[in-house]
Write a protein that holds these residues in place. Sequence first.
Motif, PDB file in Angstrom:
ATOM      1  N   LEU A  84       2.623   6.270 -14.140  1.00 28.92           N
ATOM      2  CA  LEU A  84       1.783   6.941 -13.157  1.00 28.92           C
ATOM      3  C   LEU A  84       1.639   8.409 -13.554  1.00 28.92           C
ATOM      4  O   LEU A  84       2.634   9.126 -13.681  1.00 28.92           O
ATOM      5  CB  LEU A  84       2.411   6.829 -11.766  1.00 28.92           C
ATOM      6  CG  LEU A  84       1.691   7.545 -10.619  1.00 28.92           C
ATOM      7  CD1 LEU A  84       0.330   6.891 -10.348  1.00 28.92           C
ATOM      8  CD2 LEU A  84       2.544   7.521  -9.347  1.00 28.92           C
ATOM      9  N   TRP A  85       0.398   8.853 -13.749  1.00 31.31           N
ATOM     10  CA  TRP A  85       0.106  10.247 -14.073  1.00 31.31           C
ATOM     11  C   TRP A  85      -0.495  10.907 -12.844  1.00 31.31           C
ATOM     12  O   TRP A  85      -1.436  10.358 -12.251  1.00 31.31           O
ATOM     13  CB  TRP A  85      -0.860  10.334 -15.250  1.00 31.31           C
ATOM     14  CG  TRP A  85      -0.376   9.585 -16.454  1.00 31.31           C
ATOM     15  CD1 TRP A  85      -0.732   8.326 -16.846  1.00 31.31           C
ATOM     16  CD2 TRP A  85       0.592  10.036 -17.411  1.00 31.31           C
ATOM     17  NE1 TRP A  85      -0.054   7.971 -17.983  1.00 31.31           N
ATOM     18  CE2 TRP A  85       0.769   8.996 -18.358  1.00 31.31           C
ATOM     19  CE3 TRP A  85       1.331  11.211 -17.560  1.00 31.31           C
ATOM     20  CZ2 TRP A  85       1.644   9.099 -19.438  1.00 31.31           C
ATOM     21  CZ3 TRP A  85       2.189  11.316 -18.630  1.00 31.31           C
ATOM     22  CH2 TRP A  85       2.342  10.268 -19.559  1.00 31.31           C
ATOM     23  N   VAL A 105      -1.933   4.311 -14.492  1.00 31.20           N
ATOM     24  CA  VAL A 105      -2.592   4.693 -13.244  1.00 31.20           C
ATOM     25  C   VAL A 105      -2.631   6.210 -13.161  1.00 31.20           C
ATOM     26  O   VAL A 105      -1.633   6.878 -13.458  1.00 31.20           O
ATOM     27  CB  VAL A 105      -1.848   4.138 -12.013  1.00 31.20           C
ATOM     28  CG1 VAL A 105      -2.565   4.538 -10.721  1.00 31.20           C
ATOM     29  CG2 VAL A 105      -1.718   2.614 -12.093  1.00 31.20           C
ATOM     30  N   VAL A 106      -3.767   6.762 -12.764  1.00 31.04           N
ATOM     31  CA  VAL A 106      -3.901   8.194 -12.503  1.00 31.04           C
ATOM     32  C   VAL A 106      -4.052   8.378 -11.003  1.00 31.04           C
ATOM     33  O   VAL A 106      -4.938   7.796 -10.377  1.00 31.04           O
ATOM     34  CB  VAL A 106      -5.118   8.797 -13.223  1.00 31.04           C
ATOM     35  CG1 VAL A 106      -5.233  10.290 -12.893  1.00 31.04           C
ATOM     36  CG2 VAL A 106      -5.023   8.591 -14.728  1.00 31.04           C
ATOM     37  N   PHE A 123       2.991  -1.198 -12.369  1.00 31.24           N
ATOM     38  CA  PHE A 123       4.333  -0.821 -12.813  1.00 31.24           C
ATOM     39  C   PHE A 123       5.060  -2.018 -13.416  1.00 31.24           C
ATOM     40  O   PHE A 123       5.747  -1.894 -14.434  1.00 31.24           O
ATOM     41  CB  PHE A 123       5.148  -0.269 -11.643  1.00 31.24           C
ATOM     42  CG  PHE A 123       4.906   1.177 -11.322  1.00 31.24           C
ATOM     43  CD1 PHE A 123       4.995   2.151 -12.302  1.00 31.24           C
ATOM     44  CD2 PHE A 123       4.605   1.573 -10.022  1.00 31.24           C
ATOM     45  CE1 PHE A 123       4.787   3.495 -12.007  1.00 31.24           C
ATOM     46  CE2 PHE A 123       4.401   2.906  -9.716  1.00 31.24           C
ATOM     47  CZ  PHE A 123       4.482   3.876 -10.713  1.00 31.24           C
ATOM     48  N   GLN A 124       4.928  -3.171 -12.800  1.00 27.46           N
ATOM     49  CA  GLN A 124       5.583  -4.374 -13.301  1.00 27.46           C
ATOM     50  C   GLN A 124       5.124  -4.701 -14.722  1.00 27.46           C
ATOM     51  O   GLN A 124       5.893  -5.228 -15.538  1.00 27.46           O
ATOM     52  CB  GLN A 124       5.291  -5.555 -12.367  1.00 27.46           C
ATOM     53  CG  GLN A 124       6.015  -6.841 -12.705  1.00 27.46           C
ATOM     54  CD  GLN A 124       7.505  -6.780 -12.372  1.00 27.46           C
ATOM     55  OE1 GLN A 124       7.987  -5.787 -11.817  1.00 27.46           O
ATOM     56  NE2 GLN A 124       8.220  -7.833 -12.707  1.00 27.46           N
ATOM     57  N   ALA A 171      -0.629   0.021  -2.755  1.00 32.59           N
ATOM     58  CA  ALA A 171       0.769  -0.207  -3.118  1.00 32.59           C
ATOM     59  C   ALA A 171       0.929  -1.493  -3.912  1.00 32.59           C
ATOM     60  O   ALA A 171       1.663  -1.541  -4.905  1.00 32.59           O
ATOM     61  CB  ALA A 171       1.636  -0.259  -1.855  1.00 32.59           C
ATOM     62  N   LEU A 172       0.256  -2.555  -3.502  1.00 30.91           N
ATOM     63  CA  LEU A 172       0.337  -3.825  -4.226  1.00 30.91           C
ATOM     64  C   LEU A 172      -0.221  -3.678  -5.633  1.00 30.91           C
ATOM     65  O   LEU A 172       0.383  -4.133  -6.607  1.00 30.91           O
ATOM     66  CB  LEU A 172      -0.415  -4.908  -3.466  1.00 30.91           C
ATOM     67  CG  LEU A 172      -0.470  -6.284  -4.138  1.00 30.91           C
ATOM     68  CD1 LEU A 172       0.924  -6.819  -4.423  1.00 30.91           C
ATOM     69  CD2 LEU A 172      -1.273  -7.254  -3.282  1.00 30.91           C
ATOM     70  N   SER A 173      -1.369  -3.019  -5.740  1.00 28.77           N
ATOM     71  CA  SER A 173      -1.971  -2.791  -7.059  1.00 28.77           C
ATOM     72  C   SER A 173      -1.050  -1.960  -7.948  1.00 28.77           C
ATOM     73  O   SER A 173      -0.862  -2.253  -9.136  1.00 28.77           O
ATOM     74  CB  SER A 173      -3.322  -2.085  -6.888  1.00 28.77           C
ATOM     75  OG  SER A 173      -3.894  -1.759  -8.135  1.00 28.77           O
TER      76      SER A 173
END
Length: 245
Positions: free
Chosen positions: A35-36, A87-88, A29-30, A22-24
């Motif tokens: 996200l795919w 991110v995938v 996102f920031q 979640a942190l990563s």
Amino acid sequence: MTTTDTTVLIDHELSADLAAAALSLARRFQAGATLWVVSPQWEPHAHHVAVEFVHPVIMGKRALPSVSLVEADPVAQCRVATRPGDVVLAVASADQPQVRDIMRRAPAWGADTVWIGSGPRPEHGAATHILWVDSADPMIPATGRFVLMYHLLWELTHVCFEHPGLLKPTADTCTDDGCVTCGDEGRLAEVVAAPSDPFEGVLVRTASGEERVDATLVGDVAVHDLLVVHGGAAITRIGADEEVW
């Protein structure tokens, strides 16, 4: 977290993995990531994950860019869609061939990866984050355990947004393009186009973008071959049956 029959749904190890993922994800996102989401075996999971992140059902929460990729060739879809920094996320068993191929290629696309599943675990390092239910029960994907995991991942990602200090790069994150240590590492690259002239170099895609490299050491290459490059040259080819982790 447990049920009334004392079955542990999220154990301590998985809790730690969820928090780290979640942190990563929040940091990505920031920085502008998308996200795919893929799930070749269980397409509804791909849609569900994407909906969770893109739909801010809690008042005041951010809508996070997330897209499910559900066509017949998710590898090709991810290749076209993914940009450096994205991110995938895959929901799949460890032996799902298309997901394994996505995970091994993602570093060349500059993407982090999250792998949610159950049963036999993928090899260590097969994804940036592995969120796994260690159970041989074949019904786990239909029982709600996966849904619980990605709901928690979504909620914890938003918790991270409530603490802006967590979203800054860590002290050990290298941002120096001239770093001697990073410059001495081999990088994964995917061939974009083979040259008509062997002296032109091969056009490859790496986490930092497209570049041309000398492929003399590895001989003929084909589009989508995976190479390890160092110092402007391809030093080895990764075979179709070889893992990169």
